[in-house]
Design an enzyme around this catalytic site. Structure first.
Site, short mmCIF file in Angstrom:
data_model
loop_
_atom_site.label_atom_id
_atom_site.label_comp_id
_atom_site.label_asym_id
_atom_site.label_seq_id
_atom_site.Cartn_x
_atom_site.Cartn_y
_atom_site.Cartn_z
N ARG A 11 -0.30 4.00 -6.35
CA ARG A 11 -0.52 3.85 -4.90
C ARG A 11 0.43 2.84 -4.24
O ARG A 11 0.12 2.28 -3.21
CB ARG A 11 -1.97 3.42 -4.61
CG ARG A 11 -3.02 4.48 -4.87
CD ARG A 11 -2.89 5.66 -3.94
NE ARG A 11 -4.00 6.60 -4.08
CZ ARG A 11 -4.07 7.56 -5.01
NH1 ARG A 11 -3.08 7.73 -5.87
NH2 ARG A 11 -5.13 8.36 -5.07
N SER A 16 -10.18 7.94 -0.18
CA SER A 16 -10.62 6.72 -0.87
C SER A 16 -10.35 5.52 0.02
O SER A 16 -9.24 5.34 0.51
CB SER A 16 -9.82 6.53 -2.17
OG SER A 16 -10.01 7.63 -3.03
N GLU A 47 -7.39 0.71 0.68
CA GLU A 47 -6.27 1.66 0.54
C GLU A 47 -5.65 2.06 1.88
O GLU A 47 -4.44 2.01 2.04
CB GLU A 47 -6.71 2.90 -0.25
CG GLU A 47 -5.50 3.66 -0.77
CD GLU A 47 -5.80 5.09 -1.14
OE1 GLU A 47 -6.00 5.90 -0.23
OE2 GLU A 47 -5.78 5.39 -2.34
#
Ligand code: EPU
Length: 342
Positions: free
Chosen positions: A160, A237, A338
Site C-alpha cells: 500500500r 478498507s 488507508e
C-alpha cells in the site's frame, strides 16, 4: 474553471464539502493550465481520480481540484504491454486485459477508482498487487512542471505504499501508467478464498472465471460498488493491515485470550508479520454493522467504515479515532488510516 463545486458526489463515501475551484482535466496541456491557475493564485492543487480512496473534509478544499479524466489505452504490438491514461476506469482496464487473455490483473477486478490511483497506493487484493505488473509511470513533476517517466524500481513499491504517497507525497501527478501483462498466462490463485472456490475444478480456471470469482467474493464482503447499497458508501478498507515484529504476537494473543498460533497473520519482510486489521477490530469489540451516529462499520466487512446516510467527515473521523484508541489500548497496535484525507 468551475467555482464551489460539491465534492461529495465525486467520492464513493459521498461525503465532503465543496472545492473552491474545480476543473476536469482531459490531457496534459489542461493539467498544466490547472497547475498554472493554482500557482497564479497561490493555491494548493489536488488531483482527483475516482474518489474511491478519499475522505473529503466537511469544509471542503479551498484550493484547486483537477479531476483527471484523461482517456486512452494503447496496446503494444506484442499484445501484452499497455499504456493506459490515468483517467481510465481501473475495472474497465481489468475487463479489457481479461478479454485479451492477458494475465496479471485478474485478481484486481471490481476495485473502484481510476488507473492513475493504482501506483500511488500500490493497489492490491486477493494475492496480486499492481507493483507486479507496472512497468513505468508518466507523471507531472510539480517542482519542475515537467513530465517525467519513471520505471517500476523508481516507484518504491511496498504494501500500500510508493514514493507517491510517502517520500514524494504531493510532488507528482500521474498521467499514464504502463503495465506489462502475460498474454496467455495462468491466473493467480494465491488467495485461500480463491483456491477453495476452484478446489474441485477439473481444469485450471480461466482468467475470466477467476475474475468473476473475485467479483463475487468482493460483493459478499461489500467491497464491490453497487448503486444504492449502503455498504458501498465507503472507501474500501479504512485501515491498513499493520505490520508488526513477530515478537509482538505473544502479547497480542494474550490480549485476545487466544493461543499464539490462533492469531491470524501473514509473513512480511524482515521477520515481521502483517496482521488483519479487521480481526483486531473484531477482537476489540467492533462487530460488523456497528453504528456510531451516521457513520458505521460495514455489515459485511469490519475493515470498511461506511456512511449510513448523511454522515459527515467529522462523524467518520470520530468513529476512526474511537476505533484507533480502543485497538491501541487493547493490543498496543496503532492502526493507520488507508484513505487519503483532503
Ligand atoms: N476478518 C475479520 N472480520 C471481517 C473480515 C475479515 O475478522 O469482517 C479477518 C479474518 O481473519 C480474515 C482476515 O481478516 O481472514 C483478512 O480478511 P480479508 O481477506 O477480507 O482481507 P483484509 O486483510 O481485510 C485486504 C485488503 C483489501 C483486499 C483484501 C483481499 C488492506 C488494508 N485491505 O483486506 O483491500 O481486497 O485484502 O486481498 O490491505 C482496500 O485496500 O481498500 C481493500 C479492499
Amino acid at each position: 474553471m468551475l467555482e464551489n463545486v460539491p465534492l461529495a458526489p465525486y467520492t464513493t463515501f459521498k461525503i465532503g464539502g465543496p472545492a473552491r475551484w474545480f476543473a476536469d482535466v482531459a490531457d496534459e496541456a489542461e493539467l498544466l493550465a490547472a497547475v498554472a491557475f493554482a500557482r497564479d493564485r497561490g493555491l494548493p492543487l489536488f488531483a482527483l481520480g475516482g474518489g474511491s480512496n478519499l475522505l473529503v473534509s466537511d469544509a471542503g478544499f479551498s484550493g484547486v481540484v483537477a479531476r483527471i479524466v484523461m482517456k486512452g489505452v494503447a496496446a503494444s504490438e506484442c499484445g501484452e504491454e499497455f499504456r493506459v491514461a490515468a483517467g481510465e476506469d481501473w475495472d474497465g482496464f481489468v475487463r479489457l486485459a481479461v478479454e485479451l487473455n492477458c494475465a496479471g490483473v485478474e485478481c484486481l477486478a471490481g476495485i473502484p477508482g481510476t488507473v492513475g490511483g493504482t501506483p500511488v497506493q500500490n493497489v492490491g487484493a486477493y494475492g496480486q498487487e499492481v507493483a507486479e505488473t507496472i512497468q513505468g509511470v508518466r507523471a507531472l513533476d510539480l517542482r519542475t512542471r515537467e513530465f517525467v517517466e519513471m520505471g517500476r524500481e523508481e516507484c518504491g513499491f511496498s504494501y500500500r505504499r510508493s514514493i507517491f504517497n510517502t517520500t514524494e507525497k504531493g510532488r507528482y501527478i500521474v498521467t499514464r501508467v504502463d503495465y506489462k501483462l502475460r498474454q496467455g498466462g495462468a491466473p493467480s490463485l494465491a488467495y485461500a478464498d480463491l483456491q477453495r472456490r476452484f478446489a474441485d475444478a477439473a481444469a485450471q480456471p480461466t482468467l475470466a472465471e477467476v475474475c468473476d470469482a473475485v467479483r463475487q467474493i468482493r460483493r459478499s464482503k461489500g467491497m464491490l460498488m453497487v448503486q444504492g447499497e449502503a455498504d458501498s458508501r465507503s472507501a474500501g478498507s479504512f485501515f491498513k493491515n499493520p505490520v508488526v515484529p513477530a515478537a509482538d504476537l505473544a502479547g497480542i494473543a494474550v490480549a485476545a485470550g487466544l493461543a499464539e498460533g490462533a492469531v491470524p497473520r501473514y509473513p512480511a519482510a524482515h521477520g515481521r508479520v502483517k496482521l488483519p486489521a479487521a480481526w483486531l477490530l473484531e477482537k476489540a469489540g467492533f462487530a460488523k454493522g456497528t453504528a456510531q451516529g451516521r457513520a458505521g462499520i460495514s455489515s459485511r466487512h469490519t475493515l470498511a467504515l461506511v456512511n449510513l446516510g448523511g454522515a459527515t467527515a467529522a462523524d467518520v473521523i470520530a468513529l476512526r479515532d474511537h476505533i484507533v484508541a480502543v485497538v491501541e489500548g487493547k493490543f498496543g497496535v496503532r492502526l493507520e488510516q488507508e484513505p487519503v484525507l483532503l
